[in-house]
Design a protein around this motif. Structure first.
Motif, mmCIF file in Angstrom:
data_model
loop_
_atom_site.group_PDB
_atom_site.id
_atom_site.type_symbol
_atom_site.label_atom_id
_atom_site.label_comp_id
_atom_site.label_asym_id
_atom_site.label_seq_id
_atom_site.Cartn_x
_atom_site.Cartn_y
_atom_site.Cartn_z
ATOM 1 N N VAL A 15 17.004 11.260 9.062
ATOM 2 C CA VAL A 15 16.021 10.773 8.265
ATOM 3 C C VAL A 15 14.816 11.650 7.672
ATOM 4 N N ALA A 16 15.136 13.240 7.753
ATOM 5 C CA ALA A 16 14.088 13.737 7.495
ATOM 6 C C ALA A 16 14.176 14.409 5.862
ATOM 7 N N SER A 17 13.901 14.245 4.902
ATOM 8 C CA SER A 17 13.812 14.611 3.432
ATOM 9 C C SER A 17 14.760 16.578 3.751
ATOM 10 N N ARG A 18 13.877 17.329 4.514
ATOM 11 C CA ARG A 18 13.995 18.830 4.116
ATOM 12 C C ARG A 18 14.081 19.190 5.504
ATOM 13 N N ARG A 19 13.216 19.068 6.516
ATOM 14 C CA ARG A 19 13.914 19.920 7.800
ATOM 15 C C ARG A 19 13.247 19.417 9.088
ATOM 16 N N VAL A 20 13.878 19.801 10.283
ATOM 17 C CA VAL A 20 13.062 19.548 10.913
ATOM 18 C C VAL A 20 13.071 20.399 12.296
ATOM 19 N N VAL A 21 12.053 20.108 12.913
ATOM 20 C CA VAL A 21 11.851 20.897 13.867
ATOM 21 C C VAL A 21 11.619 20.801 15.267
ATOM 22 N N THR B 166 14.912 1.809 11.431
ATOM 23 C CA THR B 166 14.321 1.206 11.399
ATOM 24 C C THR B 166 13.496 1.271 9.806
ATOM 25 N N TRP B 167 13.416 3.139 9.295
ATOM 26 C CA TRP B 167 12.834 3.577 8.815
ATOM 27 C C TRP B 167 12.991 2.723 7.371
ATOM 28 N N GLN B 168 11.669 2.302 6.563
ATOM 29 C CA GLN B 168 12.056 2.423 5.059
ATOM 30 C C GLN B 168 11.468 3.248 4.732
ATOM 31 N N GLY B 169 11.462 3.030 3.296
ATOM 32 C CA GLY B 169 10.425 3.920 2.090
ATOM 33 C C GLY B 169 10.721 5.334 2.285
ATOM 34 N N GLU B 170 9.510 5.538 1.757
ATOM 35 C CA GLU B 170 10.070 7.069 1.584
ATOM 36 C C GLU B 170 10.235 8.211 2.683
ATOM 37 N N ARG B 171 11.624 9.311 2.897
ATOM 38 C CA ARG B 171 11.306 9.527 4.038
ATOM 39 C C ARG B 171 10.881 10.653 4.388
#
Ligand SMILES: C[S@@+](CC[C@H](N)C(=O)[O-])C[C@H]1O[C@@H](n2cnc3c(N)ncnc32)[C@H](O)[C@@H]1O
Length: 262
Positions: A221-227, A170-175
């Motif tokens: 959902v992440a805009s740059r990376r997942v760790v 349900t994520w909304q707004g800036e990632r």
């Protein structure tokens, strides 16, 4: 998910009659029984003391007590020495060249990894699904906020109680630029690699069986990376292959790149 039913093994207690009302409120909030001395003692007690909230194991050979303390022990030592951007977790998140990305930590636990990243300047939102673990963490955060030496770091940290999969769905707004996850790994026995804190947390939450789905959702959902943090020799989570991995002493960080950090 095999999260255990905490009511069957856990009750709320206090060490000082002045805390009786507070204990009652906490028990009601968490849906847990109050400890009753006339009944068999549960395996774990969530105990209010005048100083803090503790998780106590009552069985023979007990570990503990467990509490969150950002101003003591190893974590304070690390902070005083100056947590380094060269540490494996910092490199995995991409903290080079002064970058301080906004991080979403989907598996907050006791908040140690998030605290390290916040001490290096990142803004951190943590999510924890176990209300009991979240209560211990919230108590540690509250105490740390009162410490002048930690106030600036703690101002960068916030905590949500809930299911990370649902929060991502349900994520909304800036990632979030970076998403981190460190699910429970199914170690067995008293391996020296498993810290006593994690053994106690495991008694409460069991194994995290939705980790593969969590990785897939995080990548969306992440805009740059997942760790993803794993024990050093453990297999990667199921899903796409990580772009690279950074190993520390006991842990390995699998890094999934989406876009370069600015
Ligand atoms: C291994 S611990 C994390 C330790 C943490 N990195 C630290 O530094 O203290 C894993 C925690 O993530 C939580 N967790 C696992 N999967 C989750 C999910 N899908 N949503 C929310 N919390 C989750 C568990 O309840 C547990 O408290």
């Amino acid at each position: 998910m095999t999260t255990r039913n905490p009511e069957s093994i856990l009750a709320v207690s206090q060490t000082d009659p002045c805390l009786a009302d507070k204990a009652r409120t906490l028990a009601a909030k968490l849906g847990l029984p109050l400890y009753n001395v006339e009944e068999p003692t549960p395996a774990l007690l969530l105990t209010l003391t005048p100083e803090r909230l503790e998780l106590r194991q009552t069985t023979k050979g007990a570990e503990g007590p467990l509490f969150v303390d950002f101003s003591g022990g190893a974590i304070e030592y690390r902070r005083r020495q100056g947590t380094s951007r060269k540490e494996a977790i910092a490199r995995a998140v991409g903290l080079k060249g002064g970058a301080t990305p906004a991080v979403l930590d989907l598996t907050a636990g006791l908040g140690l990894d998030s605290f390290i990243l916040a001490s290096l300047g990142c803004t951190i939102r943590m999510v924890e699904r176990s209300p009991v673990v979240a209560a211990l963490l919230a108590d540690g955060i509250e105490r740390a906020r009162l410490e002048p030496a930690l106030a600036e770091i703690m101002a960068r940290i916030s905590l949500m109680v809930g299911e990370s999969l649902e929060i991502l769905r349900t994520w909304q707004g800036e990632r979030p630029e970076v998403i981190c996850l460190d699910p429970m790994y199914p170690h067995r026995g008293k391996s020296a690699l498993v810290k006593k804190e994690m053994r106690l947390i495991r008694l409460l939450v069991g194994d995290d069986q939705d980790s593969d789905q969590l990785l897939a959702a995080a990548l969306g959902v992440a805009s740059r990376r997942v760790v993803v943090k794993r024990p050093r020799l453990a297999p990667a989570l199921r899903g796409p292959e990580a772009n690279f991995a950074i190993s520390g002493k006991n842990s390995r960080f699998d890094v999934y790149l989406i876009a370069p950090l600015p």
